[in-house]
Design an enzyme around this catalytic site. Structure first.
Site, PDB file in Angstrom:
ATOM      1  N   LEU A 123       0.824  -1.206   0.000  1.00  0.00           N
ATOM      2  CA  LEU A 123       0.000   0.000   0.000  1.00  0.00           C
ATOM      3  C   LEU A 123       0.861   1.260   0.000  1.00  0.00           C
ATOM      4  O   LEU A 123       0.354   2.352  -0.276  1.00  0.00           O
ATOM      5  CB  LEU A 123      -0.922   0.014   1.227  1.00  0.00           C
ATOM      6  CG  LEU A 123      -2.145  -0.899   1.136  1.00  0.00           C
ATOM      7  CD1 LEU A 123      -2.834  -0.984   2.486  1.00  0.00           C
ATOM      8  CD2 LEU A 123      -3.114  -0.375   0.085  1.00  0.00           C
ATOM      9  N   ARG A 124       2.148   1.097   0.298  1.00  0.00           N
ATOM     10  CA  ARG A 124       3.039   2.247   0.246  1.00  0.00           C
ATOM     11  C   ARG A 124       3.075   2.823  -1.167  1.00  0.00           C
ATOM     12  O   ARG A 124       3.288   4.029  -1.350  1.00  0.00           O
ATOM     13  CB  ARG A 124       4.439   1.847   0.711  1.00  0.00           C
ATOM     14  CG  ARG A 124       5.392   3.030   0.850  1.00  0.00           C
ATOM     15  CD  ARG A 124       6.724   2.630   1.467  1.00  0.00           C
ATOM     16  NE  ARG A 124       6.576   2.326   2.871  1.00  0.00           N
ATOM     17  CZ  ARG A 124       6.696   1.111   3.390  1.00  0.00           C
ATOM     18  NH1 ARG A 124       6.976   0.089   2.607  1.00  0.00           N
ATOM     19  NH2 ARG A 124       6.550   0.911   4.675  1.00  0.00           N
ATOM     20  N   ALA A 125       2.864   1.980  -2.173  1.00  0.00           N
ATOM     21  CA  ALA A 125       2.870   2.464  -3.554  1.00  0.00           C
ATOM     22  C   ALA A 125       1.776   3.507  -3.776  1.00  0.00           C
ATOM     23  O   ALA A 125       2.011   4.544  -4.411  1.00  0.00           O
ATOM     24  CB  ALA A 125       2.689   1.288  -4.514  1.00  0.00           C
TER      25      ALA A 125
END
Length: 629
Positions: A275-277
């Site tokens: 989810l960092r993307a």
């Protein structure tokens, strides 16, 4: 300005690289940038040149922690004084050497202060020096694992916590991480790779005009750095002003919900797990808008952010090179912004998926490589006395790694400061001095790399039943494991009348993979010669070895005329066993009637023996036992 630094604005082309670095300057919370490419492609030059165009920051002269104005670190003696005055200064640019000790990176007990007054005073390290600045690592993929762990902790929390030698200290450590690497030396651990907000692939120009211009500018710079920097001063100042303006504008930049949905859509379509993307794409798109002086994010900003954020995060098959299909990205952008009729989209998508699956099946040739499946981990249950930095075997008395104990030693190579001072303090504070009898040595346990020697049967007995597809797939699965463990690999192939060392020991697993894909098959089975070549190869290496033999054991070519090939094979296997070489035999024999020669060979080697079916088991955790001396 440091006139020894090549001007950022003078770098030829490399537009995406320069954009990524500028975005990190606009929004340091992006997490930095990873620059990958061949040697001599301006990776380090661009990273070092960035500091000259960054807007100045406020800091107190002499502050070792780079405290922010108005929020000094509570233990900073420089900033917590009445007369501390912040002044404009350049952004810190700190280089982390590959050979740095953990103490140098995170900080340690100030030995000089401790010896003077017996007080525990913290001596800050490189993470403190890089706070509010740039931490630069050249060849970051070669960074030892214990330093990678330190970086992961600091990057996750923005704080460097030190618990050692009687100290319990935490200080801010928020920095922009810039790393360069060459893929020939291996890839990064996935956890650290994901911490880099952006990634750029750089290559040397293929156009002769551009190449000559690169050389022309570099020669001119080296001839007179000061004059060359002065010639580019106006453009440098323009970039500096652009960055300062973008930093002020960034909080006002907005990104509407439709574009946020587009970001999530792209991440899902490219099968990005982290989810960092999504978060970094959101930040990068806003930074791109701010860099161009706009307060509203556009779809083109999202597309530009995707090219920098997604390539190193999308799911990849083993040995598949990172990257992003720009045609697919354009198609996804168009579909998202102009969605087709309902029903048509699902049908088309299903049809395309079926076509893709059919194409991959049609491309599979007779002796191509079958799917390697999940990567299998080989744990070598050995304690190696020879040390080569890696991640597989345990190495005692390693120069790097986890400290497991301290021992008294009057000539220590790695001083245990806390134990040494405690030993001196036991005599009392009135007579506090350190003598040779107080000195203690740190004993570390690290992880050792192995030489993985693949001995592959490419004879006609293998090829006749099309088993080389499965064999190559199995080897590629094991090669992926070797790649992740930082091992060296070598490949011996045997067929016809002899065996040959196809690939000498190397860390480039890509070369091994290429050799295996192009491996010719057919002919007789010179198994004794293959084991002889393996023995010679292993005797020349200084690394702890692991032998992986893939064969059905049907030897029919003797090394010496008149000898029984099978008996020769067993004798060489016994010689390898006498040298305590850890080994694994993959039995490639198939069919209803099996001779079981591979299993007999494994017994002579003292090795584990698996069939290809067993290697493909879902939950295989294989331990190869041996005694490396």
């Amino acid at each position: 300005m440091n006139h020894a630094t090549f001007p950022f604005s003078a770098i030829v082309e490399q537009t995406q690289l320069k954009t990524a670095l500028l975005l990190c300057a606009v929004d340091p919370s992006l997490g930095g940038v990873l620059i990958r490419g061949d040697k001599g492609t301006a990776k380090s030059t661009a990273a070092r040149a960035l500091t000259d165009i960054l807007p100045l920051i406020e800091r107190v002269d002499g502050c070792a922690f780079n405290c922010a104005p108005g929020a000094p670190y509570k233990y900073c003696e420089t900033c917590n004084t009445e007369h501390a005055t912040a002044q404009a200064d350049s952004v810190p640019f700190v280089t982390l050497p590959l050979g740095a000790t953990e103490d140098r990176v995170i900080g340690t007990l100030d030995l000089e202060q401790a010896l003077k007054g017996g007080q525990r005073v913290f001596k800050p390290g490189l993470l403190a020096a890089a706070h509010r600045g740039i931490l630069y690592i050249d060849e970051v993929n070669l960074l030892p694992d214990h330093l990678v762990d330190v970086l992961l902790d600091a990057a996750a929390m923005g704080v460097n916590a030190v618990q050692r030698e009687g100290l319990s200290v935490s200080h801010p450590a928020r920095f922009t991480l810039i790393g360069t690497m060459n893929l020939e030396e291996g890839d990064l651990r996935p956890q650290l790779l994901d911490r880099f907000g952006l990634m750029v692939e750089v290559t040397a120009p293929r156009d002769k005009v551009l190449r000559s211009e690169v050389v022309r500018r570099r020669i001119a710079f080296e001839a007179n750095p000061t004059a060359y920097a002065a010639a580019w001063m106006a453009k440098q100042q323009t970039l500096r002003h652009q960055l300062a303006t973008a930093q002020l504008l960034l909080p006002k930049v907005t990104l509407d919900d439709a574009l946020l949905d587009l970001i999530s859509h792209l991440c899902c379509e490219f099968e990005v797990a982290s989810l960092r993307a999504d978060i970094v794409m959101h930040k990068a798109a806003r930074a791109l808008a701010a860099l161009e002086g706009r307060s509203q994010v556009t779809p083109e900003d999202v597309r530009g952010a995707a090219e920098l954020v997604l390539p190193h995060r999308r799911r990849r098959k083993p040995f598949e090179q990172p990257g992003l299909d720009k045609d697919q990205l354009d198609e996804l952008m168009q579909q998202a912004l102009q969605p087709p009729d309902e029903g048509e989209s699902d049908a088309d998508t299903e049809q395309e998926n079926n076509q893709d699956n059919g194409e991959s099946q049609d491309q599979q040739q007779v002796f191509a490589t079958a799917s390697a499946g999940n990567v299998r981990r080989i744990e070598v249950d050995t304690v190696a006395n020879r040390y080569a930095s890696g991640k597989r075997s345990t190495a005692q008395d390693a120069p790097r790694g986890r400290v497991v104990r301290v021992v008294q030693d009057q000539n220590p190579s790695s001083l245990a400061v806390g134990a040494t001072l405690r030993s001196a303090a036991l005599r009392g504070a009135d007579d506090f001095q350190v003598t040779k009898s107080d000195l203690h040595q740190q004993v570390r346990v690290g992880k050792n790399a192995n030489l993985i020697l693949f001995v592959v049967d490419a004879s006609g007995s293998m090829a006749a039943q099309r088993r080389m597809e499965v064999v190559k797939g199995a080897v590629l699965s094991l090669l992926t494991d070797a790649y992740q463990q930082r091992d060296e690999v070598a490949v011996i192939s045997f067929r016809g009348e002899s065996a040959q060392l196809m690939l000498s020991p190397t860390r480039s697993v890509d070369l091994a993979e290429q050799n295996l894909r192009e491996l010719p098959t057919g002919g007789r089975t010179p198994l004794p010669h293959a084991l002889s070549v393996a023995l010679e190869t292993l005797e020349k290496t200084s690394m702890p070895p692991l032998l992986v033999l893939l064969t059905d054991g049907k030897a029919n070519v003797a090394l010496t005329d008149g000898n029984d090939p099978w008996q020769e094979s067993l004798r060489f296997a016994e010689l390898l066993a006498e040298r305590s070489v850890p080994a694994l035999v993959l039995d490639t024999e198939t069919g209803y009637l099996r001779l079981g020669r591979a299993r007999q060979l494994a017994q002579a080697l003292g090795a584990e023996c698996l069939t290809l079916e067993e290697l493909s088991a879902e939950n295989l955790a294989l331990t190869v036992r041996g005694c490396i001396k």
